[in-house]
Design an enzyme around this catalytic site. Structure first.
Site, mmCIF file in Angstrom:
data_model
loop_
_atom_site.group_PDB
_atom_site.id
_atom_site.type_symbol
_atom_site.label_atom_id
_atom_site.label_comp_id
_atom_site.label_asym_id
_atom_site.label_seq_id
_atom_site.Cartn_x
_atom_site.Cartn_y
_atom_site.Cartn_z
ATOM 1 N N HIS A 65 54.661 40.478 -18.464
ATOM 2 C CA HIS A 65 56.002 39.962 -18.755
ATOM 3 C C HIS A 65 56.732 40.889 -19.728
ATOM 4 O O HIS A 65 57.291 40.464 -20.741
ATOM 5 C CB HIS A 65 55.926 38.538 -19.309
ATOM 6 C CG HIS A 65 55.313 37.565 -18.343
ATOM 7 N ND1 HIS A 65 56.055 36.896 -17.386
ATOM 8 C CD2 HIS A 65 54.028 37.176 -18.145
ATOM 9 C CE1 HIS A 65 55.258 36.135 -16.652
ATOM 10 N NE2 HIS A 65 54.016 36.290 -17.094
ATOM 11 N N TYR A 333 46.681 37.470 -25.406
ATOM 12 C CA TYR A 333 47.958 37.623 -26.101
ATOM 13 C C TYR A 333 47.769 38.461 -27.371
ATOM 14 O O TYR A 333 48.594 39.316 -27.698
ATOM 15 C CB TYR A 333 48.532 36.250 -26.483
ATOM 16 C CG TYR A 333 49.236 35.519 -25.368
ATOM 17 C CD1 TYR A 333 48.659 35.391 -24.105
ATOM 18 C CD2 TYR A 333 50.473 34.915 -25.571
ATOM 19 C CE1 TYR A 333 49.288 34.706 -23.087
ATOM 20 C CE2 TYR A 333 51.119 34.232 -24.553
ATOM 21 C CZ TYR A 333 50.518 34.123 -23.315
ATOM 22 O OH TYR A 333 51.153 33.444 -22.308
#
Length: 361
Positions: A65, A333
Site C-alpha cells: 500500500h 507493519y
C-alpha cells in the site's frame, strides 16, 4: 570558540542517523518479538516484507500500500458501544483522527484504478494510552488463516520474473489446495470496485475483543460503511493515474466525506480466530459512530506519512484475538516501518551533507 569544520559535519550527521536507526531497530525487534515472530514460525516478518517489496525497492515508502493520501477529521461516537467497551473513544463525543486511503501494491506511482484492493487506515488519540490504530481493506475475509499460507498465497500471485506476468496454473493450484478460500473467492468473483474511495466499504477482516466495565469480553468485527452513493461523488477522471486521489480531494473540498463504523457482534457459534469465515448477516450490528473526513494532505507532507497503522495498537477496553494472521500483521507493519524510516533518515542525512558541502564551496 569551537569551529565546526566541513569534515566534522558529516561525522556528526552520520552518528545521529546511526543512533536513530539503532533505536528504531530495537523498537522494531521488540515489536516483532512480542508479536510472536521469533517463536519458530515458518515465515518471518523479514521474509514476508521482502516478498511484498518485490525486486524493486521504493526507498522511503511502505512495502505494501505504498501509494496513498492523508486525510483527517473527527470520529463522532454515538456512545452505543460504551456498554461493551470501556475505551474512551466509544464514549459519546468527538475525537480527532488522522488517516490514509491507499491502494494495494508496492509502487507509489501505480495507477489508482489498476489496484485490486483499496484500504482505509486511521488512528485516534495519537500518542496516548488510549491510542487506537485501525487498518481496513475492501475484502471482508482473508483467503487463508495462517501467516505461512498467506505467504504462499503471495508467492502464487507474484509475477514470474522471466515474463513479468502471473502464472494462472500456479494460482489455480494454490486455491485448489486451500478450500478455506471459498468465501474469499466468492467475494472476489462478485466484487466491483467503487468509483471512489468515498463510496467503498472497508472491513476490519480480523476480529477483536471489546471489554466492558464488568470484565466481560465480546468478539467483534467492524465495517466502515460509506454514507455517500456513487451518483453523489465528484466525477472520476478514469484517464488519470491518480484518479481516486484527485476525486477524493475534490469531494472533501466540496463537503465532508462520512463513513459509519458498524460493529458486528459475534455469538458462540462464530470463530473469532479464523479470518476466512464470514459471520452471518443475522448477527447484531451496532453503529459505533461516524468518521467525518474534512481535510486531506499528500502523504509526503501529511501527518499520516510517517504513521504506522499497526492494528495491534489498541486502547484500554479492547484487545486482540488469537487470530494468527492478526498477530502477524503487527510484526510485518513494524518491519516495513523500520525499513522506510531508516531509508528516510539516511536520505535526509545525505541531503544535509550535500548541502553542507555546497555551502562551503
Amino acid at each position: 570558540m569551537i569551529k565546526v569544520t566541513r569534515s566534522n559535519k558529516p561525522a556528526i550527521s552520520v552518528f545521529r542517523v546511526c543512533a536513530l536507526a539503532a533505536s528504531m531497530s530495537v523498537f522494531a525487534t521488540a515489536t516483532l518479538y512480542f508479536a510472536g515472530v521469533f517463536n519458530g514460525d515458518k515465515v518471518t516478518a523479514q521474509a514476508f516484507v521482502d516478498l511484498q517489496q518485490g525486486s524493486t525497492v521504493h526507498a522511503g515508502f511502505r512495502r505494501a500500500h505504498a501509494k496513498g493520501l492523508c486525510v483527517s477529521g473527527n470520529f463522532e461516537s454515538t456512545g452505543l458501544l460504551s456498554a461493551y467497551s470501556t475505551a474512551t473513544v466509544f464514549k459519546q463525543g468527538s475525537t480527532p483522527f488522522i488517516g490514509r486511503f491507499s491502494i494495494a501494491g508496492n509502487n507509489p506511482t501505480a495507477p489508482d484504478l489498476k489496484a485490486p484492493v483499496r484500504s482505509l487506515a486511521f488512528v485516534v488519540n495519537t500518542a496516548t494510552e488510549d491510542e487506537w490504530r485501525v487498518a481496513m481493506n475492501t475484502p471482508p475475509v482473508m483467503a487463508v488463516a495462517t501467516p505461512d499460507a498467506f505467504y504462499k498465497q503471495l508467492q502464487a500471485l507474484s509475477p514470474d520474473p522471466a515474463t513479468g506476468k502471473r502464472d494462472p496454473a500456479k494460482i489455480s493450484a494454490f486455491f485448489k489446495a486451500h478450500p478455506e478460500s471459498k468465501a474469499f473467492n466468492q467475494w472476489k468473483a462478485g466484487y466491483t470496485p467503487a468509483n471512489s474511495f468515498a463510496t467503498e466499504q472497508y472491513n476490519s477482516i480480523n476480529a477483536f475483543y471489546l471489554h466492558n466495565a464488568q470484565g466481560e469480553k465480546q468478539a467483534v468485527r467492524w465495517q466502515a460503511v460509506p454514507s455517500m452513493s456513487e451518483h453523489e461523488v465528484a466525477v472520476l477522471d478514469k484517464q488519470s493515474p491518480d484518479a481516486l486521489q484527485q476525486q477524493l480531494i475534490s469531494q472533501i473540498e466540496k463537503q465532508p466525506v462520512r463513513f459509519d463504523l458498524k460493529f458486528t457482534l459475534a455469538d458462540s457459534n462464530d470463530d473469532e480466530n479464523n479470518p476466512t469465515i464470514p459471520w452471518p448477516s443475522s448477527r447484531e450490528v451496532i453503529n459505533a459512530g461516524s468518521l467525518v473526513i474534512t481535510g486531506w494532505g499528500f502523504q509526503n507532507e501529511g501527518a499520516c506519512g510517517a504513521q504506522n497503522f499497526d492494528p495491534l495498537v489498541l486502547p484500554k477496553g479492547m484487545s486482540a484475538t488469537a487470530d494468527p494472521i492478526l498477530r502477524a500483521r503487527g510484526a510485518a507493519y513494524a518491519q516495513s516501518y523500520r525499513r522506510r524510516a531508516t531509508e528516510t533518515l539516511l536520505n535526509k542525512s545525505k541531503t544535509s551533507q550535500e548541502g553542507a558541502g555546497d555551502a562551503s564551496n
